[in-house]
Design a protein around this motif. Structure first.
Motif, PDB file in Angstrom:
ATOM      1  N   GLU A   1       0.936  -1.212   0.122  1.00 38.12           N
ATOM      2  CA  GLU A   1      -0.192  -0.030   0.014  1.00 38.12           C
ATOM      3  C   GLU A   1       0.840   1.135   0.130  1.00 38.12           C
ATOM      4  O   GLU A   1       1.878   1.340   0.894  1.00 38.12           O
TER       5      GLU A   1
ATOM      6  N   GLU B   1       0.985   5.690  -0.488  1.00 41.09           N
ATOM      7  CA  GLU B   1       0.294   6.903  -0.638  1.00 41.09           C
ATOM      8  C   GLU B   1       1.199   7.925  -1.089  1.00 41.09           C
ATOM      9  O   GLU B   1       2.251   8.116  -0.426  1.00 41.09           O
TER      10      GLU B   1
ATOM     11  N   VAL C   1      -3.688  13.327   1.352  1.00 43.63           N
ATOM     12  CA  VAL C   1      -3.362  12.081   0.398  1.00 43.63           C
ATOM     13  C   VAL C   1      -3.929  12.467  -0.781  1.00 43.63           C
ATOM     14  O   VAL C   1      -5.266  12.950  -1.005  1.00 43.63           O
TER      15      VAL C   1
ATOM     16  N   ARG D   1      -3.570   7.132  -3.906  1.00 47.12           N
ATOM     17  CA  ARG D   1      -3.180   5.701  -3.066  1.00 47.12           C
ATOM     18  C   ARG D   1      -3.122   4.777  -3.977  1.00 47.12           C
ATOM     19  O   ARG D   1      -3.600   4.451  -5.062  1.00 47.12           O
TER      20      ARG D   1
END
Length: 142
Positions: free
Chosen positions: A95, A97, A106, A109
């Motif tokens: 993961e 960002e 953010v 993503r």
């Protein structure tokens, strides 16, 4: 983003926006995001998997999903944060960002599935136990 969520990411890499990354509207071109994610992935592997030999191994993306939440402008100060959220035998899920350093907003993503590939054997291989444990310890994966 809550402070708890931010603290889940230990690997953070500041990014430099270059003149040619920006389109005529003053926004970073979407294709550049993938370069930013790749920079984060490379730094993450080098940081966590000590002794990773880029001449012997590669990390290949086999699936990628990206969400765009807000435009990045040429003058923004941004970084990419990266963590492993699942570790399999031959693959792992990252993961990532891209976020504004000043506001913590953010911007995008990314969830990707990657495999470890042996460049000499020309095939994907399981992660060595040493690196598996290093990833577990670094990101707190059980």
């Amino acid at each position: 983003m809550t402070e708890e969520r931010i603290n889940e990411f230990r690997n953070v890499v500041p990014l430099q926006i270059r003149f040619n990354d920006v389109d005529k509207f003053g926004h970073v071109n979407n294709t550049i995001y993938f370069q930013f994610y790749d920079s984060g992935k490379t730094d993450y592997v080098s940081t966590v998997c000590k002794g990773f030999d880029w001449n012997q191994y590669a990390i290949f993306v086999v699936k990628i999903e990206v969400e765009f939440f807000a435009q990045i402008k040429g003058e923004d100060r941004i970084a990419v944060r990266t963590r492993t959220v699942h570790l399999g035998n031959k693959s792992f899920r990252l993961e990532q960002e891209i976020f504004d350093i000043d506001t913590q907003e953010v911007k995008s993503r990314c969830l990707s599935i990657l495999v470890l590939y042996d460049l000499k054997q020309k095939q994907s291989i399981p992660f060595p136990d040493e690196w598996r444990q290093a990833i577990r310890d670094y990101d707190g994966i059980l």
